[in-house]
Design a protein around this motif. Structure first.
Motif, PDB file in Angstrom:
ATOM      1  N   GLU A  46       0.842  -1.197   0.000  1.00 26.38           N
ATOM      2  CA  GLU A  46       0.000   0.000   0.000  1.00 26.38           C
ATOM      3  C   GLU A  46       0.878   1.247   0.000  1.00 26.38           C
ATOM      4  O   GLU A  46       1.906   1.285   0.672  1.00 26.38           O
ATOM      5  CB  GLU A  46      -0.889   0.016   1.251  1.00 26.38           C
ATOM      6  N   PRO A  47       0.483   2.275  -0.742  1.00 24.90           N
ATOM      7  CA  PRO A  47       1.260   3.520  -0.752  1.00 24.90           C
ATOM      8  C   PRO A  47       1.124   4.253   0.579  1.00 24.90           C
ATOM      9  O   PRO A  47       0.157   4.048   1.319  1.00 24.90           O
ATOM     10  CB  PRO A  47       0.633   4.322  -1.897  1.00 24.90           C
ATOM     11  N   GLU A  48       2.103   5.094   0.883  1.00 20.45           N
ATOM     12  CA  GLU A  48       2.068   5.846   2.135  1.00 20.45           C
ATOM     13  C   GLU A  48       0.970   6.899   2.128  1.00 20.45           C
ATOM     14  O   GLU A  48       0.404   7.216   3.165  1.00 20.45           O
ATOM     15  CB  GLU A  48       3.421   6.504   2.388  1.00 20.45           C
ATOM     16  N   VAL A  49       0.677   7.448   0.969  1.00 23.38           N
ATOM     17  CA  VAL A  49      -0.358   8.469   0.833  1.00 23.38           C
ATOM     18  C   VAL A  49      -1.718   7.791   0.768  1.00 23.38           C
ATOM     19  O   VAL A  49      -1.949   6.934  -0.090  1.00 23.38           O
ATOM     20  CB  VAL A  49      -0.120   9.320  -0.429  1.00 23.38           C
ATOM     21  N   GLY A  51      -5.263   6.861  -0.193  1.00 24.83           N
ATOM     22  CA  GLY A  51      -6.033   7.037  -1.407  1.00 24.83           C
ATOM     23  C   GLY A  51      -5.206   6.955  -2.686  1.00 24.83           C
ATOM     24  O   GLY A  51      -5.757   6.967  -3.776  1.00 24.83           O
ATOM     25  N   ALA A  52      -3.892   6.878  -2.561  1.00 29.27           N
ATOM     26  CA  ALA A  52      -3.037   6.750  -3.749  1.00 29.27           C
ATOM     27  C   ALA A  52      -3.146   5.321  -4.277  1.00 29.27           C
ATOM     28  O   ALA A  52      -3.411   4.389  -3.525  1.00 29.27           O
ATOM     29  CB  ALA A  52      -1.588   7.080  -3.397  1.00 29.27           C
ATOM     30  N   PRO A  53      -2.938   5.114  -5.571  1.00 28.86           N
ATOM     31  CA  PRO A  53      -3.070   3.778  -6.142  1.00 28.86           C
ATOM     32  C   PRO A  53      -1.924   2.845  -5.718  1.00 28.86           C
ATOM     33  O   PRO A  53      -0.812   3.292  -5.442  1.00 28.86           O
ATOM     34  CB  PRO A  53      -3.034   4.016  -7.648  1.00 28.86           C
ATOM     35  N   ILE A  55       1.044   0.409  -6.231  1.00 31.63           N
ATOM     36  CA  ILE A  55       2.067   0.399  -7.277  1.00 31.63           C
ATOM     37  C   ILE A  55       2.809  -0.925  -7.307  1.00 31.63           C
ATOM     38  O   ILE A  55       3.074  -1.469  -8.371  1.00 31.63           O
ATOM     39  CB  ILE A  55       3.060   1.558  -7.089  1.00 31.63           C
TER      40      ILE A  55
END
Length: 86
Positions: A46-49, A51-53, A55
């Protein structure tokens, strides 16, 4: 009444993959290295931000347990990966 021959669809060039459904999915390497052919997705990173997709994912080799980290979109390339254990 004559039956017309079925139109054959061209072979798809991409695997249909959605990042939310990748966890624990199985994949076969088209060109195995180190005798590692079968893999499964053990982690969706999961991305740190918020709601970010997504990767990246982690794939684990079934035979050796070696872990590969790669962009999940690489699984779409049917010249490298096939869905399931073939």
């Amino acid at each position: 009444m004559a039956i017309s021959p079925l139109k054959s669809d061209p072979a798809p060039t991409q695997n249909h993959v959605h990042p939310k459904k990748l966890l624990l999915s199985k994949w076969t390497a088209v060109r195995p290295t180190l005798k590692e052919k079968h893999f499964w997705v053990t982690k969706v990173i999961e991305p740190e931000v918020l709601g970010a997709p997504v990767i990246e994912i982690e794939l684990e080799a079934a035979m050796t347990g070696r872990v590969l980290r790669l962009a999940w979109r690489e699984l779409k390339d049917q010249q490298c990966w096939l869905r399931g254990w073939v």
